[in-house]
Design an enzyme around this catalytic site. Structure first.
Site, PDB file in Angstrom:
ATOM      1  N   HIS A  37       0.359  11.788  -6.775  1.00 28.23           N
ATOM      2  CA  HIS A  37      -0.997  11.925  -6.245  1.00 28.23           C
ATOM      3  C   HIS A  37      -1.574  13.294  -6.621  1.00 28.23           C
ATOM      4  CE1 HIS A  37      -0.595   8.164  -4.064  1.00 28.23           C
ATOM      5  NE2 HIS A  37      -1.866   8.252  -3.747  1.00 28.23           N
ATOM      6  N   LYS A 102       3.723   3.207   4.912  1.00 33.07           N
ATOM      7  CA  LYS A 102       4.033   3.056   6.342  1.00 33.07           C
ATOM      8  C   LYS A 102       3.534   4.290   7.056  1.00 33.07           C
ATOM      9  CE  LYS A 102       8.058   5.803   6.299  1.00 33.07           C
ATOM     10  NZ  LYS A 102       8.565   6.822   7.190  1.00 33.07           N
TER      11      LYS A 102
END
Lengths: 184, 279
Positions: A37, A102
């Protein structure tokens, strides 16, 4: 409700999904976690293209264990998504449609999900062997130096996922516990 | 005096790294089974069932239960009549390199916290050595994942905060963690000692089997009360809602200063791993 989806997806595919629904996802999923990222943000800052077609794409926040010889992938459960919160709104605004991970997301991500008609799906945290079973193909497409954090192109079949954030503002991490507590 | 060659230590550590990552301790397995059978919320029961299926699949396929195969926390109880022939710490690091390589485990350690270059072999281990009476050497490997580790907290409470203050802090820690640490969680709780000691107590408490009550009835009661309060939060397995937010917790204590009440909560997940060999 249970839905079957194939990635890349369209906004129309995602519109019926509601927090708490289950999804069996097939198709192409790209892996990216913290370091990838970071590099994607650097590419965008320089005005360069992302290493995969972003429109309708699904990103899975995962750093798998190394695959044994003859195996497609090692253990491959989700990592904590919150660490990607700073980057996700920008990617969603560019066309990414599905986030898989999650754990809780911040307000900016929730707003970006609604704004873009996107979705945030949970894989089963700590269930690396189970999640790996749905991965049929794996290819590292860039940043191999990042090891487990390199970007991989996965082809998945019926990956079992749960809708956490939907395009209508639903959040299972709020509504799920509340529904259970109300049942008592 | 008994001599243990360092390479034997390395070989044991390598075996333990692999075993801990592919086979859940029996007590954690039993706690998950019990939770599944007593969970009243259907989605939560189904989620617990999937987590148990994952364990079976991991064992059958020789895969790690979880892809975060952790930082190798290695606890050594070294008998004072044992002589290690060689460098103990280097043998442990070598065992971690070997185990994480041969076991196809993930390499998750960066050499420096800010410059963040991966060491490539999951070494070094985080080593705790305790010298004990006798001529045995017990090695426990605890592969600790950071999804849960990141949710751990420490507070220097006031003595007047007492047991209620400790309970509030522990329950708040679980509430703040929410779905992030892969609930149902397991908690190691340290109370007392000093700033550094209380964190070590919390980590060490994760070694105690979940079905083994605290030897002190006072703390056994506190553990029971905490478990009940945490499982009333509603977070449930994976944070999807349900009763089973915590599988079990253990408290370790130490004498402390008249002016302080340190408390630390080391958060672990439903894949709380540990494996031990006694040499």
């Amino acid at each position: 409700m249970r839905y079957r989806l194939t990635a890349p997806v369209t906004r129309e595919d995602l519109a019926p999904l509601r927090a708490g629904d289950t999804v069996l996802l097939s198709g192409v999923v790209y892996t990216a976690r913290d370091a990838a990222h970071g590099r994607m943000m650097e590419l965008l800052d320089r005005g360069e293209a992302l290493p995969f077609p972003v429109e309708g794409s699904a990103l899975y926040y995962v750093g798998p264990t190394p695959e044994r010889p003859g195996e497609t992938i090692g253990s491959a459960g989700p990592t904590t998504s919150g660490r990607m919160d700073a980057c996700s709104p920008r990617l969603l605004d560019l066309g990414q449609a599905v986030m898989i991970g999650k754990g809780a997301r911040n307000r900016a991500v929730k707003e970006a999900v609604v704004r873009n008609g996107a979705v945030y799906l949970a894989a089963l945290g700590g269930a690396g062997a189970l999640m790996a079973a749905s991965v049929k193909e794996l290819e590292i497409i860039c940043w191999e130096d990042l090891g487990c954090e390199a970007v991989r192109r996965l082809v998945v079949e019926d990956m079992p996922l749960t809708v956490i954030l939907d395009a209508h503002g639903g959040d299972l991490y709020e509504s799920g516990p509340a529904a259970y507590l109300n049942s008592l | 005096m008994r001599t243990i060659p360092a390479p034997e230590i390395a070989a044991a550590v390598a075996r333990l790294c692999i075993r801990a990552n592919t086979l859940l301790p029996e007590d954690v397995d039993r706690a998950l089974e019990l939770a599944q059978h007593t969970e009243p919320w259907p989605l939560a029961e189904e989620t617990l069932s999937l987590l148990r299926q994952n364990q079976d699949l991991a064992w059958e396929r020789g895969l790690p239960i979880c892809q975060d195969t952790g930082m190798a926390c290695v606890f050594v109880e070294l008998g004072q009549e044992v002589h290690i022939d060689g460098d103990l710490e280097e043998a442990i690091h070598a065992g971690v390199r070997q185990g994480y390589g041969e076991g196809y485990l993930r390499k998750s350690i960066v050499a420096d916290p800010l410059r963040r270059v991966n060491t490539g072999d999951n070494a070094p281990a985080s080593i705790t050595v305790r010298i004990v009476p006798g001529d045995r050497c017990a090695i426990t490997v605890v592969p600790k994942g950071f999804g849960s580790e990141n949710k751990s907290r420490l507070a220097m409470l006031k003595p007047a905060d007492g047991a209620e203050g400790v309970k509030e802090f522990v329950v708040e820690t679980v509430r703040l963690a929410g779905p992030d640490p892969c609930p149902p969680v397991v908690l190691g709780i340290g109370i007392g000692g000093s700033f550094d000691k209380v964190a070590a107590l919390a980590k060490h408490a994760l070694l105690r089997p979940l079905d083994e009550p605290n030897p002190d009835p006072f703390y056994e009661k506190l553990e029971d009360e905490l478990l009940e309060e945490i499982n009333a939060l509603g977070i449930g397995p994976q944070g999807f809602g349900g009763r089973t937010t915590c599988l079990g917790l253990a408290i370790e204590t130490a004498p402390t200063h008249v002016a302080g009440l340190p408390v630390a909560v080391n958060v672990s997940c439903h894949v709380t791993r540990r494996a031990t060999e006694v040499m």
